[in-house]
Enzyme design. Structure first.
Site, PDB file in Angstrom:
ATOM      1  N   GLU A  55     105.319  94.669  87.333  1.00  0.00           N
ATOM      2  CA  GLU A  55     106.556  96.266  86.028  1.00  0.00           C
ATOM      3  C   GLU A  55     106.104  96.532  84.913  1.00  0.00           C
ATOM      4  OE1 GLU A  55     109.672  94.026  89.394  1.00  0.00           O
ATOM      5  OE2 GLU A  55     107.892  93.827  88.117  1.00  0.00           O
ATOM      6  N   CYS A  78     113.231  91.171  88.723  1.00  0.00           N
ATOM      7  CA  CYS A  78     114.097  89.944  88.320  1.00  0.00           C
ATOM      8  C   CYS A  78     115.068  90.523  87.741  1.00  0.00           C
ATOM      9  CB  CYS A  78     112.870  88.795  87.171  1.00  0.00           C
ATOM     10  SG  CYS A  78     112.488  89.842  85.945  1.00  0.00           S
ATOM     11  N   THR A 164      86.319  64.449 113.191  1.00  0.00           N
ATOM     12  CA  THR A 164      85.458  64.510 112.008  1.00  0.00           C
ATOM     13  C   THR A 164      84.293  63.307 111.199  1.00  0.00           C
ATOM     14  OG1 THR A 164      87.227  62.791 111.029  1.00  0.00           O
ATOM     15  CG2 THR A 164      88.119  64.864 111.774  1.00  0.00           C
ATOM     16  N   TRP A 173      77.039  66.871 106.529  1.00  0.00           N
ATOM     17  CA  TRP A 173      78.181  67.166 106.515  1.00  0.00           C
ATOM     18  C   TRP A 173      78.344  67.963 107.828  1.00  0.00           C
ATOM     19  CZ3 TRP A 173      81.036  68.138 102.023  1.00  0.00           C
ATOM     20  CH2 TRP A 173      80.357  68.236 100.598  1.00  0.00           C
ATOM     21  N   ASP A 203      85.192  59.110 100.429  1.00  0.00           N
ATOM     22  CA  ASP A 203      84.194  59.956 100.093  1.00  0.00           C
ATOM     23  C   ASP A 203      83.891  60.012  98.924  1.00  0.00           C
ATOM     24  OD1 ASP A 203      84.723  60.062 102.879  1.00  0.00           O
ATOM     25  OD2 ASP A 203      86.285  62.138 102.942  1.00  0.00           O
ATOM     26  N   THR A 304      94.751  59.953 109.555  1.00  0.00           N
ATOM     27  CA  THR A 304      95.694  58.993 109.478  1.00  0.00           C
ATOM     28  C   THR A 304      97.114  59.745 108.672  1.00  0.00           C
ATOM     29  OG1 THR A 304      95.032  57.039 109.572  1.00  0.00           O
ATOM     30  CG2 THR A 304      97.610  57.292 109.025  1.00  0.00           C
TER      31      THR A 304
END
EC number: 3.5.4.26
Length: 368
Positions: A55, A78, A164, A173, A203, A304
């Site tokens: 605003e 606000c 995965t 990949w 990784d 997990t």
């Protein structure tokens, strides 16, 4: 109640609000359009916490033309003094005749007070226009304000048969370069990236936003923000030599007990949280992050941790990339979950979007 013109101008305000999604955290994304005699005379959006709200920026552009104009704002203005003055007061002082808000602010410090302040100043007020679209702008902020927890998006990548990684853990990949670039775009919008020690160690993950892969245009003076990187390390297995700690940006290590034997970089903070089954409580993790103003969490983890979050119903949305590959039954699965013996007990998801990203498919879904 609302005209076609009202819908048009609010849609413009919503598009403006989207421009702040990489920079405003922990504040919400807000856009504002000021209209007089059928012409837009001022527009703005919130760019960064501590700086002018939408605003304020719109009023600055409108100047004296704001007198007797209509302001369209995606979130209730606000009403309290923070790092900036109340926007409701600013709109009233500028002589705005009418204010249309897409939704009431869920922040308890506002929660209708901004609209009441405008009404008391003689401004015509209405709200609820394109509320669904406005809520979608700030899913994380709204979740934190209404439930005291951040909005959790779980990112997963798998072959077409839901694997995965290979049995030996190799996963680079599965998806293509375009999908990996797409992930960077989502990371950049998140307040925090959350993972587990297993993923970081296996990784050697950095969990950062890779600027060279992001095609994001930011206003002059703003740079790409690195989300807070958060790692659950219940067994204190992380070490400072990992790639995660070679990039200087805030890192939170969440554990069940401190490890003062290691000298961590100055941007690393250890936090001890409540235990659950001798591991850090996932619910306590989210409460901790919410208390630090974290609105949206991007969960990138192994089967997990993803399984625990799913089982405890702590995931709000899934973003799953499927590659046109088949790994076979010996590959690692998306989730580690207990056995289900009845179809009625199987977790049900609702597809929100299915899109092709490069050679891969991106599925966006939410729990039913």
């Amino acid at each position: 109640m609302f005209s076609d013109d009202d819908f048009y101008y609010m849609s413009q305000a919503i598009e403006l609000a989207k421009k702040g999604r990489f920079t405003t955290t922990p504040n919400p994304n807000v856009g504002c359009v000021i209209v007089k005699d059928g012409q837009i005379v001022g527009q703005g959006y919130h760019q960064r916490a501590g700086e002018g709200h939408a605003e304020v920026n719109a009023l600055k552009e409108a100047g004296r033309k704001a007198q007797d104009a209509t302001a369209y704002v995606t979130l209730e203005p606000c009403s309290h003094f923070g790092r900036t003055p109340p926007c409701a007061e600013g709109l009233a002082k500028a002589g705005v005749k009418r204010v249309i808000a897409a939704m009431v602010d869920p922040n308890p410090k506002v929660a209708g007070r901004g609209l009441a302040m405008l009404e008391q100043a003689g401004v015509e007020v209405s709200y609820g226009l394109m509320q669904t679209q406005a809520r979608a702008l700030n899913k994380g902020f709204i979740k934190r304000m209404e439930h005291g927890l951040p909005y959790v998006t779980c990112k997963l990548a798998a072959s077409l048969d839901g694997k995965t990684a290979l049995k030996n853990g190799q996963s680079k990949w599965i998806t293509g370069a375009t999908a990996r670039q797409d992930v960077q775009y989502f990371r950049a919008q998140s307040c925090a990236i959350l993972s587990g020690a297993d993923t970081v160690i296996l990784d050697n993950a950095k969990l950062n936003v890779r600027a060279d892969e992001c095609k994001i245009e930011l206003p002059q003076g703003l740079s790409l923000r690195q989300p807070v990187r958060v790692v659950i390390d219940s067994q204190n297995r992380l070490t400072p030599d990992l790639a995660l700690f070679q990039i200087e940006s805030p890192i939170l290590i969440l554990r069940t007990h401190l490890d003062n034997s290691v000298q961590w970089p100055h941007f690393v903070e250890q936090i001890v949280l409540q235990e659950q089954h001798q591991k850090v409580s996932c619910h306590a993790v989210l409460e901790c992050l919410a208390s630090r103003g974290i609105n949206g969490v991007w969960l990138e983890s192994g089967a997990t941790l993803a399984g625990v979050f799913a089982q405890q119903k702590l995931i709000d949305e899934y973003v799953i990339y499927l590659a046109p590959k088949l790994i076979g039954s010996y590959g690692r699965s998306l989730f580690s979950l207990p056995e289900v013996t009845a179809m009625d007990d199987v977790a049900q998801l609702e597809f929100l979007d299915v899109s092709q990203v490069g050679d891969d498919i991106r599925i966006t879904a939410k729990p039913c």
